[in-house]
Motif scaffolding. Structure first.
Motif, PDB file in Angstrom:
ATOM      1  N   TRP A 227       0.955  -0.957   0.038  1.00  0.00           N
ATOM      2  CA  TRP A 227      -0.034   0.317  -0.062  1.00  0.00           C
ATOM      3  C   TRP A 227       0.586   1.474   0.078  1.00  0.00           C
ATOM      4  O   TRP A 227       1.801   1.317   0.544  1.00  0.00           O
ATOM      5  N   PRO A 228       0.508   2.668  -0.803  1.00  0.00           N
ATOM      6  CA  PRO A 228      -0.399   2.423  -1.428  1.00  0.00           C
ATOM      7  C   PRO A 228      -0.822   2.211  -2.631  1.00  0.00           C
ATOM      8  O   PRO A 228      -1.914   1.901  -3.495  1.00  0.00           O
ATOM      9  N   VAL A 229       0.493   1.520  -2.868  1.00  0.00           N
ATOM     10  CA  VAL A 229       0.574   0.539  -4.435  1.00  0.00           C
ATOM     11  C   VAL A 229       1.320   2.270  -5.887  1.00  0.00           C
ATOM     12  O   VAL A 229       0.243   2.662  -5.942  1.00  0.00           O
ATOM     13  N   ALA A 230       2.818   1.353  -6.573  1.00  0.00           N
ATOM     14  CA  ALA A 230       2.470   2.286  -6.998  1.00  0.00           C
ATOM     15  C   ALA A 230       1.743   2.330  -8.713  1.00  0.00           C
ATOM     16  O   ALA A 230       1.111   1.187  -8.829  1.00  0.00           O
ATOM     17  N   TYR A 231       2.298   3.152  -9.940  1.00  0.00           N
ATOM     18  CA  TYR A 231       1.247   2.704 -11.048  1.00  0.00           C
ATOM     19  C   TYR A 231       2.231   3.319 -12.335  1.00  0.00           C
ATOM     20  O   TYR A 231       2.713   4.313 -12.043  1.00  0.00           O
ATOM     21  N   MET A 232       1.314   2.776 -13.262  1.00  0.00           N
ATOM     22  CA  MET A 232       1.277   3.299 -14.023  1.00  0.00           C
ATOM     23  C   MET A 232       0.036   3.470 -15.204  1.00  0.00           C
ATOM     24  O   MET A 232      -1.149   3.039 -14.845  1.00  0.00           O
ATOM     25  N   THR A 233       0.116   4.456 -16.396  1.00  0.00           N
ATOM     26  CA  THR A 233      -1.456   4.457 -17.382  1.00  0.00           C
ATOM     27  C   THR A 233      -0.811   4.566 -18.822  1.00  0.00           C
ATOM     28  O   THR A 233      -0.471   4.900 -19.012  1.00  0.00           O
ATOM     29  N   ILE A 234      -2.049   3.487 -19.506  1.00  0.00           N
ATOM     30  CA  ILE A 234      -1.590   3.052 -20.448  1.00  0.00           C
ATOM     31  C   ILE A 234      -3.243   2.954 -21.174  1.00  0.00           C
ATOM     32  O   ILE A 234      -4.125   2.123 -21.010  1.00  0.00           O
ATOM     33  N   ASP A 235      -4.005   3.605 -22.101  1.00  0.00           N
ATOM     34  CA  ASP A 235      -5.266   3.861 -22.732  1.00  0.00           C
ATOM     35  C   ASP A 235      -6.101   4.193 -21.818  1.00  0.00           C
ATOM     36  O   ASP A 235      -6.813   3.365 -21.507  1.00  0.00           O
ATOM     37  N   GLY A 236      -5.728   5.430 -21.281  1.00  0.00           N
ATOM     38  CA  GLY A 236      -6.738   5.693 -19.738  1.00  0.00           C
ATOM     39  C   GLY A 236      -6.504   4.596 -18.994  1.00  0.00           C
ATOM     40  O   GLY A 236      -7.604   5.292 -17.892  1.00  0.00           O
ATOM     41  N   LEU A 237      -5.744   3.617 -18.656  1.00  0.00           N
ATOM     42  CA  LEU A 237      -6.148   2.734 -17.584  1.00  0.00           C
ATOM     43  C   LEU A 237      -5.004   2.356 -16.464  1.00  0.00           C
ATOM     44  O   LEU A 237      -3.979   2.801 -17.010  1.00  0.00           O
ATOM     45  N   ASN A 238      -5.414   2.589 -15.317  1.00  0.00           N
ATOM     46  CA  ASN A 238      -4.272   2.809 -13.821  1.00  0.00           C
ATOM     47  C   ASN A 238      -4.288   1.298 -13.928  1.00  0.00           C
ATOM     48  O   ASN A 238      -4.810   0.529 -14.015  1.00  0.00           O
ATOM     49  N   ILE A 239      -2.985   0.963 -13.918  1.00  0.00           N
ATOM     50  CA  ILE A 239      -2.190  -0.134 -13.785  1.00  0.00           C
ATOM     51  C   ILE A 239      -1.523   0.018 -12.647  1.00  0.00           C
ATOM     52  O   ILE A 239      -0.736   0.479 -12.280  1.00  0.00           O
ATOM     53  N   LYS A 240      -2.224  -1.247 -11.916  1.00  0.00           N
ATOM     54  CA  LYS A 240      -1.384  -1.136 -10.429  1.00  0.00           C
ATOM     55  C   LYS A 240       0.137  -1.359 -10.306  1.00  0.00           C
ATOM     56  O   LYS A 240       0.519  -3.276 -10.805  1.00  0.00           O
ATOM     57  N   VAL A 241       0.921  -1.922 -10.116  1.00  0.00           N
ATOM     58  CA  VAL A 241       2.279  -2.307 -10.353  1.00  0.00           C
ATOM     59  C   VAL A 241       3.174  -2.674  -8.638  1.00  0.00           C
ATOM     60  O   VAL A 241       3.569  -1.986  -8.243  1.00  0.00           O
ATOM     61  N   TYR A 242       3.069  -4.146  -8.612  1.00  0.00           N
ATOM     62  CA  TYR A 242       3.256  -4.425  -6.971  1.00  0.00           C
ATOM     63  C   TYR A 242       4.650  -4.871  -7.173  1.00  0.00           C
ATOM     64  O   TYR A 242       5.355  -4.646  -6.294  1.00  0.00           O
ATOM     65  N   GLU A 243       5.389  -5.207  -8.255  1.00  0.00           N
ATOM     66  CA  GLU A 243       6.528  -6.127  -7.923  1.00  0.00           C
ATOM     67  C   GLU A 243       7.528  -6.020  -9.257  1.00  0.00           C
ATOM     68  O   GLU A 243       6.578  -5.907 -10.812  1.00  0.00           O
ATOM     69  N   VAL A 244       8.848  -5.665  -9.396  1.00  0.00           N
ATOM     70  CA  VAL A 244       9.744  -5.575 -10.840  1.00  0.00           C
ATOM     71  C   VAL A 244      10.535  -6.070 -10.236  1.00  0.00           C
ATOM     72  O   VAL A 244      11.274  -5.942  -9.072  1.00  0.00           O
TER      73      VAL A 244
END
Length: 312
Positions: A227-244
């Motif tokens: 929490w609160p979790v990183a994110y990126m946005t693609i085509d207007g959609l939020n994608i939460k990124v938990y692990e890289v």
């Protein structure tokens, strides 16, 4: 001895349990129940759940600044605070026999504020710790009574650090209380020129900046997981990124380009090096490992050659 405990998050649960076993806590003050999840089911805080289990009286004011009479109606020896989540008025801080004590998850004066564990990881620190302090009107500014350090492992996320610091904090707090009860006078003032802050995050603070290095992004992602979790946005959609994962070698001259997709993950060029997406959650969907994600909606969303636009 009478203790009022003020806390809300998981960090505070072990501390409450240990205090109750050692001294007995007569009142727990915690945040109000909140709606959680897509169905918005009302849930109590982790501290509320533990207090109910232990049979301790609960007080859940919406605003402690306006509603604190229940606390000052009772005489306490100690008011102990750990991850409570609201600014506490001075009338409460100085109500008990001893000045209110805070269990803070950083090595003060570094990282005053509500997100010290997150910031320590995001900044790439190799260690953090717990500070037991007297509480003052100014946030996290009081006399330091005791401190203990904790190593941050390369793989640690916020939950890992929270659990480590909670264990350290409960022991350190009891040791500190025993010293106070013995009549010992101790504590040091915080060095003003060493003060830094870790404020609570706004939504815009959570977006991944692909112009940073792969190592910086790795620390950013794990410093916001779970929490609160990183994110990126693609085509207007939020994608939460938990692990890289980190791939040190550059694979493109185009920052934020998806340069490779295989079973091990989705490779994205950063300002220096590449990150590999491992664990994601599409807006409105369940969290998935990268293989499951790419077998579904990810196949169309994350394609080689795409440039991920950010809004930073």
């Amino acid at each position: 001895m009478k203790i009022c405990f003020m806390g809300s998050m998981d960090f505070a649960v072990n501390i409450l349990e240990t205090l109750h076993e050692k001294y007995e806590v007569s009142l727990v003050v915690t945040q109000p129940d909140k709606p959680v999840g897509r169905k918005q089911v009302m849930e109590g805080t982790p501290v509320k759940n533990k207090a109910l289990e232990l049979g301790i009286e609960l007080f859940q004011p919406i605003s402690i600044k306006k509603d604190y009479q229940r606390i000052i109606d009772e005489d306490f020896d100690f008011i102990i605070v750990a991850a409570y989540g609201q600014i506490i008025p001075e009338k409460v801080l100085f109500h008990a026999r001893y000045q209110a004590i805070n269990v803070h998850a950083s090595l003060l004066p570094k990282y005053r504020g509500g997100s010290p564990m997150h910031k320590a990881i995001i900044d790439g620190n190799e260690e953090t710790g717990v500070s037991i302090i007297y509480m003052e009107k100014a946030m996290d500014s009081g006399l330091i009574l005791s401190q203990s350090t904790c190593k941050i492992e390369e793989s640690d996320n916020v939950k890992d650090i929270e659990m480590k610091l909670s264990e350290i904090g409960k022991t350190l707090l009891v040791e500190t209380i025993e010293r106070l009860l013995s009549g010992e006078k101790f504590g040091i003032s915080q060095e003003k020129n060493e003060v830094t802050f870790a404020y609570n995050f706004k939504k815009e603070d959570l977006e991944i900046d692909f112009h940073k290095t792969s190592k910086q992004i790795y620390n950013f992602v794990r410093g916001l997981n779970p929490w609160p979790v990183a994110y990126m946005t693609i085509d207007g959609l939020n994608i939460k990124v938990y692990e890289v994962a980190v791939h040190e070698e550059d694979l493109s001259s185009n920052v934020s380009e998806i340069v490779k997709v295989d079973k091990s993950g989705v490779y994205i060029q950063t300002g220096s090096g590449v990150i590999v997406l491992k664990d994601l959650q599409l807006q409105g969907k369940k969290r998935m490992d990268i293989k499951s994600f790419m077998n579904g909606a990810g196949k169309a969303l994350l394609q080689v050659g795409m440039i991920i636009k950010d809004h930073l």
